[in-house]
Design an enzyme around this catalytic site. Structure first.
Site, short mmCIF file in Angstrom:
data_model
loop_
_atom_site.label_atom_id
_atom_site.label_comp_id
_atom_site.label_asym_id
_atom_site.label_seq_id
_atom_site.Cartn_x
_atom_site.Cartn_y
_atom_site.Cartn_z
N CYS A 31 0.83 -1.20 0.00
CA CYS A 31 0.00 0.00 0.00
C CYS A 31 0.87 1.26 0.00
CB CYS A 31 -0.93 0.00 1.20
SG CYS A 31 -1.98 1.47 1.23
N CYS A 52 -0.56 4.16 2.01
CA CYS A 52 -0.44 4.10 3.48
C CYS A 52 1.01 4.34 3.91
CB CYS A 52 -0.83 2.73 4.04
SG CYS A 52 -2.04 1.84 3.11
N ASP A 53 1.95 3.80 3.15
CA ASP A 53 3.33 3.77 3.66
C ASP A 53 4.32 4.67 2.92
OD1 ASP A 53 2.45 1.84 5.38
OD2 ASP A 53 2.99 0.17 4.08
#
Ligand code: NDP
Length: 356
Positions: free
Chosen positions: A176, A179-180
């Site tokens: 992801c 997200c990261d």
């Protein structure tokens, strides 16, 4: 007293089903998943679903660019603002934009709550669909009985399945980017994205904000992605596509990823890319484990709709909506559509059985 409708899930299908079911006075309960469960973080099965892991959603109708921040401030209740920067921090977000995934999902959830939908932050671990009413067991051992069930648990991102990939999860391997990608470990380094679908193109393009360079590792000589997304990625000055290659091994030291070894699918020699991270964007697996074989699945693991143009499953009174039953369209708007259908199907089922 059993519930009339329980909805398991937390994406566009679940919230649309909840909006319809609550407006039909069915008093639905949504079990949206446990936001504190680390496994949900790792597997990408957190509340608000896959859209909570994306950036701008350009193809959900009715969200042209506008003063979204002002709208969010008035539409969302304080408890439903998962990330305060959406509305509070003038530096981090453009006030004028379309809609991004987490915002869209929070708005859908708010809309369902406004009509009385109850929401529980729990993971479903087991269901008993062999008797009526059905029984649902959550991770804390509590049970809920229900006359009808709408399964809208979506799908989660796949990984390559290499031991070296496992070893470096959270140390430079992710599924992801949204997200990261902003994490310090990925800043100003070359990164690799594996895959050639819309997700891979979106993730690669997104990562160019942080990375010094992004390699896309593509196993064929064409991309599966839609033309507009593929072109956007391929024309980006920071993106280089490695055609006809697959990742054979993730390389690293004690702390983090330092590279990936590529194997050619066209008979060329192996190659090593020095990268600080690898993002897998190679498709999805439907979240059906908790069903333990009680609902008929298609060969590829997605729930089978047993009647054309209905959300019926192999179990009478159980309906499926969204990506968990859709291996073909997999769009937010089509998931929302089938969520609406599932709520109407459940309502009619309850009426037919004299339960409303
Ligand atoms: P897709 O199934 O569309 O694409 C998966 C990609 O991963 C393919 O290119 C596939 O290669 C590749 N792949 C699969 N397994 C491996 C492997 N083991 N090694 C290397 N490569 C592999 O999944 P997506 O997640 O990209 O998209 C899912 C759906 O979501 C689609 O319908 C898409 O349109 C939609 N979507 C839409 C977005 C948008 O419109 N903004 C954004 C993101 C997704 P191959 O092509 O060779 O099979």
């Amino acid at each position: 007293m059993p519930e009339k409708v329980v909805i398991i899930g937390s994406g566009p299908a679940a919230w649309t089903a909840a909006i319809y079911a609550s407006r039909a006075q069915l008093d639905p309960l949504v079990i949206q998943g446990d936001r504190l469960n680390n496994l949900n973080k790792i597997n990408g099965t957190m509340p608000l679903g896959q859209l909570a892991l994306t950036t701008e959603v350009e193809n959900f109708p009715s969200w042209p660019a506008g003063n979204t921040r002002e709208y969010l401030k008035t539409a969302l209740k304080p408890d439903d603002i998962d990330y305060p920067y959406w509305v509070d921090d003038p530096k981090t977000e453009q006030p004028s934009h379309g809609i991004n995934g987490p915002e869209l999902m929070a708005l859908m959830r708010q809309q369902a709550k406004n009509f009385g939908t109850r929401v529980e932050d729990k993971d479903v671990v087991k269901v008993d669909l062999k008797k009526k009413p059905f029984t649902i067991t959550t991770h804390d051992g509590e049970t809920v009985d229900t006359h009808t069930l709408i399964i809208a648990t979506g799908a989660r991102a796949n990984y390559l399945g290499l031991p070296s990939e496992d070893k470096y999860k959270n140390k430079g391997v992710s599924a992801c980017a949204v997200c990261d990608g902003f994490l310090p470990m990925f800043r100003n380094k070359p990164l690799a994205v594996v895959g050639a679908g819309d997700s891979a193109c979106e993730e690669a393009t997104y990562l160019t904000k942080f990375a010094s360079k992004v390699y896309m590792v593509v196993r064929r000589d064409v991309m599966r992605a839609s033309k507009i997304m593929a072109e956007r990625a391929q024309q980006h000055p920071k993106i280089e596509v490695k055609w006809n290659t697959v990742v054979d091994e993730v390389l690293g030291n004690e702390k983090s990823v330092t590279g990936v070894r590529l194997k050619s699918t066209a008979g060329k020699p192996d190659e090593t890319l020095d990268v600080g991270g690898m993002f897998a964007a190679i498709g999805h697996t439907p979240n059906v484990g908790f069903l333990d074989g009680q609902v008929k699945l298609k060969e590829n693991g997605y729930i089978e709709w047993t009647t054309v143009a209905r959300t019926f499953t192999s179990v009478d009174g159980v309906f499926a909506a969204g990506d968990v039953a859709d291996d073909y369209y997999r769009q937010a708007v089509s998931a929302a559509g089938t969520g609406c259908m599932a709520a109407l199907d459940a309502e009619r089922w309850l009426g037919h059985h004299g339960l409303v």
